[in-house]
Write an enzyme that holds these catalytic residues in place. Sequence first.
Site, mmCIF file in Angstrom:
data_model
loop_
_atom_site.group_PDB
_atom_site.id
_atom_site.type_symbol
_atom_site.label_atom_id
_atom_site.label_comp_id
_atom_site.label_asym_id
_atom_site.label_seq_id
_atom_site.Cartn_x
_atom_site.Cartn_y
_atom_site.Cartn_z
ATOM 1 N N ASP A 48 -13.578 -98.336 125.099
ATOM 2 C CA ASP A 48 -14.562 -97.757 125.306
ATOM 3 C C ASP A 48 -14.493 -97.513 126.795
ATOM 4 O OD1 ASP A 48 -15.493 -100.061 125.658
ATOM 5 O OD2 ASP A 48 -17.494 -99.338 124.486
ATOM 6 N N SER A 49 -13.842 -98.537 127.676
ATOM 7 C CA SER A 49 -13.468 -98.336 129.120
ATOM 8 C C SER A 49 -13.158 -97.035 129.350
ATOM 9 C CB SER A 49 -12.602 -99.598 129.622
ATOM 10 O OG SER A 49 -11.383 -99.549 128.857
ATOM 11 N N ASP A 87 -11.955 -99.003 119.988
ATOM 12 C CA ASP A 87 -13.435 -99.472 120.161
ATOM 13 C C ASP A 87 -14.513 -98.540 119.519
ATOM 14 O OD1 ASP A 87 -13.801 -101.716 121.528
ATOM 15 O OD2 ASP A 87 -13.569 -100.877 123.558
ATOM 16 N N LYS A 117 -12.770 -101.946 116.840
ATOM 17 C CA LYS A 117 -13.390 -103.271 117.359
ATOM 18 C C LYS A 117 -14.644 -102.866 117.822
ATOM 19 C CE LYS A 117 -12.650 -104.231 122.038
ATOM 20 N NZ LYS A 117 -13.782 -104.322 122.848
ATOM 21 N N GLU A 186 -15.224 -111.932 126.625
ATOM 22 C CA GLU A 186 -14.932 -111.403 127.905
ATOM 23 C C GLU A 186 -15.965 -112.248 128.721
ATOM 24 O OE1 GLU A 186 -15.332 -107.177 128.065
ATOM 25 O OE2 GLU A 186 -15.800 -107.145 130.293
#
Length: 268
Positions: A48-49, A87, A117, A186
């Site tokens: 989703d970046s 995502d 994810k 992360e």
Amino acid sequence: MDDVKRVTTQTLQQMKKTATPIAMLTAYDYTSARILDEAGVDVLLVGDSASNVMAGHETTLPITLDQMIYHAQCVVRAVSRALVVVDLPFGSYQGNPLEALNSAIRVMKETGAHAVKLEGGEAVVSAVERILEAGIPVMGHLGLTPQSIYRFGTYKVRARDEEEADRLRKDAKLLDDVGCFAVVLEKIPAELAGEVSRSIRMPTIGIGAGMHCDGQVLVTHDALGLTTDFNPRFVRHYANLAETITEAVHDYVQDVRTRQFPAENESY
Ligand code: KIV
């Protein structure tokens, strides 16, 4: 593992067993996904970046499920070896397990991707279980979870204090116990990431989580130097494509202005 025809969730578990580090990168479009797949990346994450690097939003929150599905369809069309993970975006799974299941089913049915994810531990574990019961592999994501950025208030390293580190240990065990096939860690201390990696069965994929994880992931645009305004310590630039593209485009503009392009042999 370079001889594996198609990377599966089992391949990743095997890689953990044989201490072969897993290489994961993000992908959002057909042309780049094809290059990354052919270059030997094990896992392609339709992250989703995309909300940041493709759409120019400040956070990952605005991207929609329909938009994620569009990006995933483009990536899946390109890939023949890598495992493709998508995502679930903000707002598509936090409501209740059925909402999460419906979002995951849409991703799997409409894109042909191999897994989803989602971010979080205990708070989303019933959603994770519901998705797993439907036969859909789930990758977890702990530590700095960008969909919660307004709760954190900052992008600083997470789980530095013992209370948060302990919660992360418990969440990782919970996701492992319910059957996630891998988990992204992360921006947490390397020592904690190493301890968690050794204590659970599923592979850990680190981003800003040090060298002891079972694999590593970077946002492709950061790794290739396409983003120029994001330089955290954990990003290594394997190329400077922003500079390469700028030079190429300057040359093109110059050639057009001076009628050097097109030449005789580029014309009909
Ligand atoms: O969306 C994304 O790119 C991610 C990676 C940072 C792991 O979740």
